[in-house]
Scaffold this active site. Structure first.
Site, PDB file in Angstrom:
ATOM      1  N   SER A  45       0.832  -1.209   0.000  1.00  0.00           N
ATOM      2  CA  SER A  45       0.000   0.000   0.000  1.00  0.00           C
ATOM      3  C   SER A  45       0.865   1.256   0.000  1.00  0.00           C
ATOM      4  O   SER A  45       0.484   2.272  -0.564  1.00  0.00           O
ATOM      5  CB  SER A  45      -0.978  -0.002   1.177  1.00  0.00           C
ATOM      6  OG  SER A  45      -0.315  -0.109   2.403  1.00  0.00           O
ATOM      7  N   GLU A  46       2.041   1.179   0.634  1.00  0.00           N
ATOM      8  CA  GLU A  46       2.949   2.329   0.607  1.00  0.00           C
ATOM      9  C   GLU A  46       4.402   1.893   0.496  1.00  0.00           C
ATOM     10  O   GLU A  46       4.801   0.880   1.088  1.00  0.00           O
ATOM     11  CB  GLU A  46       2.833   3.171   1.886  1.00  0.00           C
ATOM     12  CG  GLU A  46       1.453   3.713   2.171  1.00  0.00           C
ATOM     13  CD  GLU A  46       1.010   4.822   1.245  1.00  0.00           C
ATOM     14  OE1 GLU A  46       1.867   5.382   0.526  1.00  0.00           O
ATOM     15  OE2 GLU A  46      -0.184   5.135   1.250  1.00  0.00           O
ATOM     16  N   THR A  47       5.181   2.668  -0.253  1.00  0.00           N
ATOM     17  CA  THR A  47       6.639   2.559  -0.242  1.00  0.00           C
ATOM     18  C   THR A  47       7.182   3.928   0.162  1.00  0.00           C
ATOM     19  O   THR A  47       6.811   4.948  -0.422  1.00  0.00           O
ATOM     20  CB  THR A  47       7.185   2.152  -1.620  1.00  0.00           C
ATOM     21  OG1 THR A  47       6.689   0.842  -1.942  1.00  0.00           O
ATOM     22  CG2 THR A  47       8.708   2.114  -1.620  1.00  0.00           C
TER      23      THR A  47
END
Length: 229
Positions: A45-47
């Protein structure tokens, strides 16, 4: 160029649970398009990308860094769990010697501090406002069908819609709800909503005692059908 990438499970002490984020430590500037390509390939969902702000900065000794967050589809102005993950990499992997770290981000300066064996974040407060049901009725119907809504709030700063389900529902109802987030894209075409939170008041008794609320978060507009946590 070699870039170290870590996968960090936030909000848990168990591997393969919680909310995973990828964290990249950038020794040097990265070509702009590579941020998104890496985030798309990581497909979490996030980097998060941590970068040095000045020549001579050091991941172990410096206390202030740049921080950016990318979903598989685009850059976002704020992410809590990926900020926690970034701080964990600096504190636990890089053995950063500072008790407080400052991240310079699209949402201003965010601070992460070590308190015993925990990391505490200071995040901005975004106000929400009552939302008229008729304007988002199709989206809500796609998410929860005919379930009873107790309150509806919208945050113009984050473009998030908060749907509070009736207190009459148990936690299991929210957990077992079958949601096709892909359908949200056709139900909401105005660009007003970029994230949908379904939430329910917590239980003060029983086996889940101590939770103020339960929630599920969907952001297919950003390439995140549902946040794992």
């Amino acid at each position: 160029m070699q870039i170290p990438i870590f996968t960090v499970d936030a909000f848990t002490n168990q591997p393969f649970s919680g909310n995973p984020a990828a964290v990249c430590l950038l020794e040097n500037d990265l070509d702009e398009d590579l941020h998104q390509k890496i985030a798309t390939e990581m497909n979490l969902s996030e980097t998060a990308f941590i970068r040095k702000l000045r020549p001579g900065d050091d991941f172990t000794k410096s206390s202030c860094f740049g921080l950016r967050w990318f979903t598989p589809a685009n850059e976002v102005p704020l992410c809590g769990h990926a900020t926690l993950a970034a701080a964990a990499v600096l504190f636990h992997i890089q053995k950063n010697t500072n008790s407080v770290l400052t991240f310079v981000t699209l949402s201003g300066e965010l601070k992460a501090r070590q308190v015993e064996d925990h990391i505490v974040l200071d995040l901005p407060l975004y106000l929400t406002y009552p939302q008229v049901l008729q304007e988002v009725e199709e989206l809500i119907k796609a998410a929860i069908g005919d379930m009873i809504v107790q309150d509806l709030r919208y945050s113009p700063d984050t473009k998030k819609l908060l749907v509070r389900l009736s207190d009459a529902y148990e936690r299991s109802v929210l957990e077992e709800l079958q949601v096709s987030a892909q359908r949200f894209l056709s139900a909401e075409k105005t660009g007003k909503v970029k994230g949908l939170i379904l939430t329910l008041k917590g239980n003060s008794s029983g086996k889940h005692k101590g939770h103020d609320f339960y929630s599920r978060y969907f952001a297919p507009w950003y390439g995140v059908l549902e946040d794992p946590v």
